[in-house]
Design a protein around this motif. Structure first.
Motif, PDB file in Angstrom:
ATOM      1  N   VAL A  69       0.781  -1.058   0.068  1.00  0.00           N
ATOM      2  CA  VAL A  69       0.124   0.058  -0.026  1.00  0.00           C
ATOM      3  C   VAL A  69       0.980   1.151   0.015  1.00  0.00           C
ATOM      4  N   GLY A  70       1.906   1.320   0.864  1.00  0.00           N
ATOM      5  CA  GLY A  70       2.706   2.412   0.717  1.00  0.00           C
ATOM      6  C   GLY A  70       3.444   2.622  -0.575  1.00  0.00           C
ATOM      7  N   GLY A  71       3.719   1.686  -1.306  1.00  0.00           N
ATOM      8  CA  GLY A  71       4.335   1.902  -2.493  1.00  0.00           C
ATOM      9  C   GLY A  71       3.383   2.586  -3.621  1.00  0.00           C
ATOM     10  N   LEU A  72       2.075   2.098  -3.452  1.00  0.00           N
ATOM     11  CA  LEU A  72       0.868   2.595  -4.300  1.00  0.00           C
ATOM     12  C   LEU A  72       0.617   4.064  -3.820  1.00  0.00           C
ATOM     13  N   LEU A  73       0.808   4.326  -2.708  1.00  0.00           N
ATOM     14  CA  LEU A  73       0.563   5.877  -2.441  1.00  0.00           C
ATOM     15  C   LEU A  73       1.432   6.898  -2.776  1.00  0.00           C
ATOM     16  N   ALA A  74       2.536   6.491  -3.709  1.00  0.00           N
ATOM     17  CA  ALA A  74       3.439   7.560  -3.821  1.00  0.00           C
ATOM     18  C   ALA A  74       2.776   8.772  -4.789  1.00  0.00           C
ATOM     19  N   PRO A  75       1.854   8.826  -5.540  1.00  0.00           N
ATOM     20  CA  PRO A  75       1.122   9.856  -6.269  1.00  0.00           C
ATOM     21  C   PRO A  75       0.621  10.821  -5.052  1.00  0.00           C
ATOM     22  N   ALA A  76       0.077  10.374  -4.224  1.00  0.00           N
ATOM     23  CA  ALA A  76      -0.536  11.229  -3.267  1.00  0.00           C
ATOM     24  C   ALA A  76       0.672  11.715  -2.201  1.00  0.00           C
ATOM     25  N   VAL A 101      -0.580  -4.849  13.294  1.00  0.00           N
ATOM     26  CA  VAL A 101      -1.145  -4.008  12.478  1.00  0.00           C
ATOM     27  C   VAL A 101      -0.581  -2.395  12.395  1.00  0.00           C
ATOM     28  N   LEU A 102      -0.018  -2.152  13.678  1.00  0.00           N
ATOM     29  CA  LEU A 102       0.567  -0.769  13.704  1.00  0.00           C
ATOM     30  C   LEU A 102       1.848  -0.948  12.844  1.00  0.00           C
ATOM     31  N   LEU A 103       2.654  -2.292  13.060  1.00  0.00           N
ATOM     32  CA  LEU A 103       3.913  -2.387  12.066  1.00  0.00           C
ATOM     33  C   LEU A 103       3.679  -2.007  10.785  1.00  0.00           C
ATOM     34  N   ALA A 104       2.488  -2.889  10.285  1.00  0.00           N
ATOM     35  CA  ALA A 104       2.142  -2.791   8.811  1.00  0.00           C
ATOM     36  C   ALA A 104       2.041  -1.321   8.430  1.00  0.00           C
ATOM     37  N   VAL A 105       1.506  -0.584   9.123  1.00  0.00           N
ATOM     38  CA  VAL A 105       1.002   0.895   8.759  1.00  0.00           C
ATOM     39  C   VAL A 105       2.486   1.543   8.907  1.00  0.00           C
ATOM     40  N   ALA A 106       3.479   1.206   9.626  1.00  0.00           N
ATOM     41  CA  ALA A 106       4.859   1.769   9.874  1.00  0.00           C
ATOM     42  C   ALA A 106       5.470   1.569   8.620  1.00  0.00           C
ATOM     43  N   PHE A 107       5.684   0.269   8.163  1.00  0.00           N
ATOM     44  CA  PHE A 107       6.269  -0.057   7.109  1.00  0.00           C
ATOM     45  C   PHE A 107       5.808   0.214   5.829  1.00  0.00           C
ATOM     46  N   GLY A 108       4.268   0.486   5.651  1.00  0.00           N
ATOM     47  CA  GLY A 108       3.768   1.246   4.604  1.00  0.00           C
ATOM     48  C   GLY A 108       4.350   2.736   4.519  1.00  0.00           C
ATOM     49  N   ALA A 109       4.364   3.383   5.576  1.00  0.00           N
ATOM     50  CA  ALA A 109       4.717   4.850   5.492  1.00  0.00           C
ATOM     51  C   ALA A 109       6.099   4.927   5.352  1.00  0.00           C
ATOM     52  N   ALA A 110       7.106   3.957   5.538  1.00  0.00           N
ATOM     53  CA  ALA A 110       8.499   3.767   5.604  1.00  0.00           C
ATOM     54  C   ALA A 110       8.643   3.429   3.999  1.00  0.00           C
ATOM     55  N   GLN A 111       7.926   2.826   3.386  1.00  0.00           N
ATOM     56  CA  GLN A 111       8.223   2.625   1.951  1.00  0.00           C
ATOM     57  C   GLN A 111       7.767   3.959   1.225  1.00  0.00           C
ATOM     58  N   LEU A 112       6.752   4.426   1.624  1.00  0.00           N
ATOM     59  CA  LEU A 112       6.374   5.667   1.073  1.00  0.00           C
ATOM     60  C   LEU A 112       7.436   6.726   1.223  1.00  0.00           C
ATOM     61  N   ALA A 113       7.943   7.141   2.241  1.00  0.00           N
ATOM     62  CA  ALA A 113       9.261   7.968   2.696  1.00  0.00           C
ATOM     63  C   ALA A 113      10.457   7.510   1.749  1.00  0.00           C
ATOM     64  N   THR A 114      10.652   6.368   1.561  1.00  0.00           N
ATOM     65  CA  THR A 114      11.845   5.886   0.950  1.00  0.00           C
ATOM     66  C   THR A 114      11.698   6.278  -0.739  1.00  0.00           C
ATOM     67  N   VAL A 115      10.322   6.139  -1.027  1.00  0.00           N
ATOM     68  CA  VAL A 115      10.093   6.285  -2.749  1.00  0.00           C
ATOM     69  C   VAL A 115      10.223   7.759  -2.881  1.00  0.00           C
ATOM     70  N   LEU A 116       9.649   8.627  -2.155  1.00  0.00           N
ATOM     71  CA  LEU A 116       9.789  10.169  -2.080  1.00  0.00           C
ATOM     72  C   LEU A 116      11.154  10.629  -1.790  1.00  0.00           C
ATOM     73  N   ALA A 117      12.097  10.037  -0.942  1.00  0.00           N
ATOM     74  CA  ALA A 117      13.223  10.355  -0.978  1.00  0.00           C
ATOM     75  C   ALA A 117      14.239  10.084  -2.103  1.00  0.00           C
ATOM     76  N   ASP A 118      14.078   9.039  -2.511  1.00  0.00           N
ATOM     77  CA  ASP A 118      14.715   8.795  -3.901  1.00  0.00           C
ATOM     78  C   ASP A 118      14.282   9.586  -5.041  1.00  0.00           C
ATOM     79  N   ALA A 119      12.996   9.826  -4.993  1.00  0.00           N
ATOM     80  CA  ALA A 119      12.622  10.866  -6.133  1.00  0.00           C
ATOM     81  C   ALA A 119      13.122  12.196  -6.142  1.00  0.00           C
TER      82      ALA A 119
END
Length: 445
Positions: free
Chosen positions: A305-312, A345-363
């Motif tokens: 989910v975190g990867g798919l939220l990159a546009p937002a 469940v909280l860890l899943a939220v954290a991992f999704g947010a971390a994936q999103l943060a990583t993609v944005l930092a790379d961009a």
């Protein structure tokens, strides 16, 4: 804006993205992934020997990371993406054909080298091709979806590994892993690559680049029909050594690039290292070993989910990005300290947010890089990430020995809170900061 978008050659973009997603999926469709630690133990290796293999793996990534980035800038990036899965496949074949500590060590060395060949080359190729097509504003979402495709490959591997092992044992699992790598190499040959020589490039002013959101296209756009067909080398007369020096110099002398490299490393390394300890965290919640894969599947769902939220996520300003990192730190710590399966469940939220943060930092890093050493600079970020991962492994081991997995997990996650605080305190009102805040996606002007 509508006129510019209408000139984007959609079939070419679709070809690039479809090939990229297929490559990412097949590269991670390795059935040995969920089983290799068990395989090593079944072969008779001790915990200490297995730990030493992980060190060899990480060291190989550090050793080959930056040189391979320079190769990608001098040679064909597509060629390196083709070679990477073949090198990994050779390592996996050694594991199942000659199961022993020396073979496992050589296999990890090859696997680390394969990962280094991809790192830098893939991001540089995707950015350059999207830039050529006038669609560089899509980079974050394309990269996010590519990483999601890789996660899906890992998930499918986890689902198939058990049944395949039951039918044919480790030799069949290894053969399936090698086959997936071979298919990934074949798909990589379909990746487009058009490299414009340095002599015809128009430099982009740093202030103008820094003022745009992370997903925005540069003001200069290479017209695909105007540029002559370019050789696969876009570094002009620069050789490997000069390209390497140019990339290192860009990181050393340009604070915005250096800050972006550091941000990528910190954001990616912490959750990348903690991921290795999630099975132990799951066992500490009191569930049986058979339930551990289900809890881990929940984490991978969050990453997807975190990867798919990159546009937002591209719309986040500096404060929003700092808040995203704060969410990662708080959710990781709370999920671990809960010491209950529900904490995943909280860890899943954290991992999704971390994936999103990583993609944005790379961009943001890709938007900051100029010149002809894009893959080299990206590989420097990858090397820094590998170094921090090893440091995190060591720190976690000491903390877990003294206070247990949950406390070690929570304290390690605190790094995200520190980075978020630094980004907020370094933020300025009217100018792009020179320090770490300059690397924040969607940061202030």
């Amino acid at each position: 804006m509508i006129l510019t978008a209408s000139r984007v050659p959609e079939p070419a973009v679709r070809r690039l993205t479809a090939t990229l997603y297929g490559y990412a999926f097949l590269s991670d469709l390795v059935l040995l992934y969920p089983l290799y630690v068990v395989f090593f133990a079944d072969t008779g290796l001790s915990v200490g020997q297995i730990a030493s293999l992980f060190v060899i793996w990480s060291a190989a990534g550090i050793l080959f990371e930056v040189p391979s980035g320079a190769w990608a800038d001098v040679l064909s990036r597509r060629l390196l993406l083709c070679l990477a899965p073949l090198v990994a496949a050779l390592g996996f074949a050694l594991w199942v054909l000659l199961p022993s500590y020396p073979a496992f060590a050589v296999g990890f060395l090859l696997w680390g080298a394969g990962g280094a060949l991809v790192s830098g080359a893939l991001e540089a190729l995707v950015w350059t091709e999207l830039d050529r097509l006038g669609a560089v504003g899509r980079y974050a979402r394309v990269l996010g979806r590519a990483r999601t495709a890789g996660v899906l490959g890992v998930v499918v591997s986890g689902v198939l590994a058990g049944p395949v092992l039951a039918v044919g044992g480790y030799p069949v699992v290894g053969a399936a892993s090698v086959l997936a790598c071979l298919l990934a190499a074949i798909v990589a040959t379909r990746l487009p690559e058009h490299r414009v020589p340095a002599a015809v490039r128009v430099p982009v002013a740093e202030p103008a680049l820094a003022a745009r959101p992370v997903g925005a296209a540069p003001s200069r756009r290479d017209e695909p029909d105007a540029a002559p067909p370019a050789r696969p080398d876009d570094d002009g007369d620069l050789g490997w050594w000069d390209t390497l020096r140019t990339g290192v110099s860009q990181v050393r002398t340009r604070p915005p690039v250096r800050a972006a490299v550091l941000l990528v490393a910190v954001v990616a390394a912490d959750w990348g290292a903690l991921d290795e300890y999630t099975p132990l965290l799951a066992l500490d919640t009191g569930v049986g070993a058979q339930a551990v894969p289900l809890l881990l599947l929940l984490l991978w769902a969050g990453v997807t989910v975190g990867g798919l939220l990159a546009p937002a996520g591209e719309r986040l300003g500096s404060r929003g990005y700092a808040a995203l990192l704060g969410l990662v730190g708080v959710a990781l710590a709370a999920g671990a300290l809960l010491r209950h399966p529900a904490g995943f469940v909280l860890l899943a939220v954290a991992f999704g947010a971390a994936q999103l943060a990583t993609v944005l930092a790379d961009a943001r890093l890709q938007a900051r890089i100029t010149g002809t050493s894009r893959a080299t600079v990206t590989s420097l970020a990858g090397m820094a990430t590998d170094v921090l991962i090893i440091v995190t492994y060591a720190g976690y081991g000491l903390l877990a020995t003294a206070a247990g997995n949950a406390v070690a997990f929570a304290l390690t996650a605190g790094a995200y809170l520190v980075v978020a605080l630094v980004l907020l305190t370094r933020r300025r009102r009217t100018a792009v900061p020179v320090g770490v805040a300059a690397a924040v996606p969607g940061g202030p002007d």
